[in-house]
Design a protein around this motif. Sequence first.
Motif, PDB file in Angstrom:
ATOM      1  N   LEU A  18       0.832  -1.203   0.000  1.00 17.34           N
ATOM      2  CA  LEU A  18       0.000   0.000   0.000  1.00 17.34           C
ATOM      3  C   LEU A  18       0.864   1.248   0.000  1.00 17.34           C
ATOM      4  O   LEU A  18       0.608   2.209  -0.714  1.00 17.34           O
ATOM      5  CB  LEU A  18      -0.923   0.006   1.217  1.00 17.34           C
ATOM      6  N   THR A  19       1.933   1.228   0.803  1.00 13.80           N
ATOM      7  CA  THR A  19       2.769   2.417   0.938  1.00 13.80           C
ATOM      8  C   THR A  19       3.576   2.694  -0.318  1.00 13.80           C
ATOM      9  O   THR A  19       3.803   3.841  -0.687  1.00 13.80           O
ATOM     10  CB  THR A  19       3.720   2.249   2.136  1.00 13.80           C
ATOM     11  N   LEU A  20       4.027   1.614  -1.006  1.00 15.02           N
ATOM     12  CA  LEU A  20       4.907   1.782  -2.145  1.00 15.02           C
ATOM     13  C   LEU A  20       4.203   1.585  -3.481  1.00 15.02           C
ATOM     14  O   LEU A  20       4.830   1.711  -4.528  1.00 15.02           O
ATOM     15  CB  LEU A  20       6.071   0.783  -2.042  1.00 15.02           C
ATOM     16  N   ALA A 625      -4.974   9.335  18.300  1.00 16.33           N
ATOM     17  CA  ALA A 625      -4.623   8.897  16.957  1.00 16.33           C
ATOM     18  C   ALA A 625      -3.338   9.578  16.519  1.00 16.33           C
ATOM     19  O   ALA A 625      -3.051  10.713  16.905  1.00 16.33           O
ATOM     20  CB  ALA A 625      -5.744   9.211  15.971  1.00 16.33           C
ATOM     21  N   LEU A 626      -2.562   8.871  15.718  1.00  9.39           N
ATOM     22  CA  LEU A 626      -1.386   9.405  15.032  1.00  9.39           C
ATOM     23  C   LEU A 626      -1.571   9.161  13.543  1.00  9.39           C
ATOM     24  O   LEU A 626      -1.879   8.039  13.123  1.00  9.39           O
ATOM     25  CB  LEU A 626      -0.107   8.721  15.512  1.00  9.39           C
ATOM     26  N   GLN A 627      -1.378  10.214  12.748  1.00  9.73           N
ATOM     27  CA  GLN A 627      -1.536  10.082  11.305  1.00  9.73           C
ATOM     28  C   GLN A 627      -0.353  10.748  10.615  1.00  9.73           C
ATOM     29  O   GLN A 627      -0.005  11.894  10.916  1.00  9.73           O
ATOM     30  CB  GLN A 627      -2.847  10.720  10.842  1.00  9.73           C
ATOM     31  N   LEU A 628       0.248  10.026   9.687  1.00  9.86           N
ATOM     32  CA  LEU A 628       1.367  10.554   8.912  1.00  9.86           C
ATOM     33  C   LEU A 628       0.970  10.590   7.442  1.00  9.86           C
ATOM     34  O   LEU A 628       0.611   9.559   6.860  1.00  9.86           O
ATOM     35  CB  LEU A 628       2.611   9.679   9.097  1.00  9.86           C
ATOM     36  N   ASP A 629       1.018  11.788   6.846  1.00  9.35           N
ATOM     37  CA  ASP A 629       0.712  11.980   5.434  1.00  9.35           C
ATOM     38  C   ASP A 629       2.015  12.261   4.683  1.00  9.35           C
ATOM     39  O   ASP A 629       2.792  13.144   5.077  1.00  9.35           O
ATOM     40  CB  ASP A 629      -0.253  13.157   5.237  1.00  9.35           C
ATOM     41  N   TRP A 630       2.237  11.520   3.611  1.00 15.96           N
ATOM     42  CA  TRP A 630       3.446  11.680   2.800  1.00 15.96           C
ATOM     43  C   TRP A 630       3.052  12.013   1.368  1.00 15.96           C
ATOM     44  O   TRP A 630       2.268  11.306   0.743  1.00 15.96           O
ATOM     45  CB  TRP A 630       4.266  10.384   2.831  1.00 15.96           C
ATOM     46  N   SER A 631       3.605  13.107   0.843  1.00 13.20           N
ATOM     47  CA  SER A 631       3.335  13.553  -0.523  1.00 13.20           C
ATOM     48  C   SER A 631       4.654  13.682  -1.259  1.00 13.20           C
ATOM     49  O   SER A 631       5.297  14.746  -1.218  1.00 13.20           O
ATOM     50  CB  SER A 631       2.582  14.888  -0.524  1.00 13.20           C
ATOM     51  N   PRO A 632       5.127  12.634  -1.909  1.00 13.94           N
ATOM     52  CA  PRO A 632       6.425  12.697  -2.594  1.00 13.94           C
ATOM     53  C   PRO A 632       6.410  13.724  -3.714  1.00 13.94           C
ATOM     54  O   PRO A 632       5.479  13.776  -4.514  1.00 13.94           O
ATOM     55  CB  PRO A 632       6.606  11.271  -3.132  1.00 13.94           C
ATOM     56  N   VAL A 640       0.143   9.461   0.471  1.00  8.74           N
ATOM     57  CA  VAL A 640       0.064   8.189   1.175  1.00  8.74           C
ATOM     58  C   VAL A 640      -0.095   8.496   2.654  1.00  8.74           C
ATOM     59  O   VAL A 640       0.667   9.292   3.211  1.00  8.74           O
ATOM     60  CB  VAL A 640       1.319   7.329   0.935  1.00  8.74           C
ATOM     61  N   SER A 641      -1.078   7.873   3.308  1.00 14.11           N
ATOM     62  CA  SER A 641      -1.371   8.168   4.709  1.00 14.11           C
ATOM     63  C   SER A 641      -1.425   6.883   5.515  1.00 14.11           C
ATOM     64  O   SER A 641      -1.928   5.856   5.044  1.00 14.11           O
ATOM     65  CB  SER A 641      -2.715   8.904   4.843  1.00 14.11           C
TER      66      SER A 641
END
Length: 725
Positions: A18-20, A625-632, A640-641
């Motif tokens: 999912l992440t990649l 809650a902890l949420q990490l959003d990544w926008s390459p 990707v969250s």
Amino acid sequence: MAGTPQCPLHQLTAAVLLTLGAGSVAAQQTLPAVTISDRAAPQEEPSNYAEFGGLPLRELPLSITVLSARELRNQGVDSLSEAIRRDPAASDAYNTVGYVETIQLRGFQLDPLLNYRRNGLPVSAYTPFSLVTKQQIEIQKGLNGVVTGPSSPGGTVNFVTKRATIDISEASLDLSERGTWLAAADFGRRTSDSFGYRFNAALGQRHPHARDADGEQGVFGAAVDWRGPAGIRAQAEFELANSRQISVPGFGLLDRDGDGVAETVPAPIDPRLNLNNQPWSQPFESRSRIGTASLAIPLSERWTITISGLLQATTTNDRLAFPDGCSSGPNYVYPGLCGNYDVDIYDYRSEDERRNTRGLDVALEGQLVLAGMQHRLRLAPRTTRYSERLQPLQAYNFVGTINALAPTPLPADPSLTSLNTDRDLRIDDVQLSDTIDLTDRWRLFAGTRLVRVQAASWRSDGSRALRFSQSAATPWLALSYAPAPDQLLYASWNQGFEPEAVPNRPLRYTNAGQVLPVTRSTQAEVGWRGQLGAAHAVSLALFNIRRPRAQEQQVSSDPNLPNYTLVAEGQQARHRGVEIDWTWTIDRKLRLLAQAMVLDAEIDRSLDPALTGKRASNVPEAAGALQLDWSPSALRGLQVSNRIYASGQRAIGPDNAAELPSWWEWNAWLTVPLKIGGLNTQWRAGIDNITDRRFWREAPTQYWGGTYLFPGQPRTFRLGVSVLL
């Protein structure tokens, strides 16, 4: 709580894929950017709360979370229960597949008639939830008496519908495991500066993980917006929704020692198990029709009168093979199951239930300067009517006992044997408020609602008829200070009340049918929110709520005499806690969101000394809650969250005889825009409960004494696409 045995490699592979998974996607032209705000302190959202003089949300002296319907869809949310997990102050309150959903705020269950709003107007929550026609969900906490008047303390939920303010042509399709699908269309146009329209429609089938719980849904919504001469503006929207689905009943505690008292929390069951799987099981059906309209007429440059109304009609067929109690053990068990998982089954059917809501609000609002200070004044009478009409008789018949782990067919018994109860509710109130700009940085909020409640209920044969009227005021006061343009410090206090009368049951109560004195809840809060530098947005709130309620006091054990007196303010709940919301924009690629609530909720006064000091039932001690959003940066628009949600321990039952263990869940999703064949598309994929953990999600105790356990859902894969035409 321990999850089901899983292969670690399998779990890791699911998460990494999912992440990649976007790594194979080439950079493409993207959809227009969408700004999402899921923070508890949204800074730039317009206000949908006219009660505060039309100020933007960032200037209001209360805690509020704004949930974007588009972002919820990207995350795979399709129920109210899933949506509210974005706010740790909200939690489930008897939520299951295929039934009406209700929630708690700050540990208090919201009243389905008094604590919900649609575009700011009172609405009944007794209808299945759909995101298709919603723009956003606003979860307001703090000054509850301002918005609702008579209601349960804790807060208010406001559903904001899509408006005809933009041009849009969008089609979408969402899929998940076992063949669940939802196809939706959103079309809107502004034909001129003065007129616009918008249509939303969706159709889908539901195949949840629980076996034999299939269903279907359809919804259609329309909205118009007209901007006339001299600043006149009219808006209207309506929604037609049909839903039918086999519902999934709750489990229960186990009576391990056979003494007739269920006291043991069982190990989490397979969430695919559905005890409502008899050959004669029928779906819960709902047909809902609802609409709102408003007309704003400027009287001058500073004064406006606004007329708003709501109409709602809901028809339901409530049918269920209902598991409740156990008669096969050494002693009869209620509530709960026998120690070997045996449970009694009842054939429950209540057909053609009709619930109607009507509301009308007229508001005169304006601004003037007095003693050098700006005043925002509001005078707003409002009237709300609610009626509930059921068939004279319903079925509730014992049909046999099954083992919950290996259900077997039982004979049906649809005989109409139990009386129903009809209900009327009328609320007339008027809001008087003044928002005063004391200086450029200090602001005072003051006001009250003057309320009259008239209620009536009666059984189908006319017995136990009860009519009563109560009047009260719900005052509020708040003070805010803005040390900087992007910061706000505030303190608030308000009162609320819930109308109460003694049920007209003379065989049980010495004061049957009497109106109880008005009891008032109080809610005080201190909060701060704002920016700490360019990278950090923080919200912090400390609150204290006290809620007195009527309580039974036993006066006799003689079966020929009434056994109880219902005493006003016999019991008081005290809920105090802290909420924090922190968003850290690490750089253009990464954003971290952290949310938490710690809640001390207990009974601090009771006629029964054994209950004093007990924790509130089904209320988590903490949630976060902890949420990490990544926008390459290499793939414009890709996000990707990963989000981990955790809920603390919950006491079960008023006596805290058992405890529900804490639990956590890891979800992940991605969204990526692509241009395909000249069309702008947005793809989304996600996995819920990546580790496939098994846990009990909640354990509500209902007003009739039954306690039920509801499991978390298993790992679920999702895929969806939207096309902008």
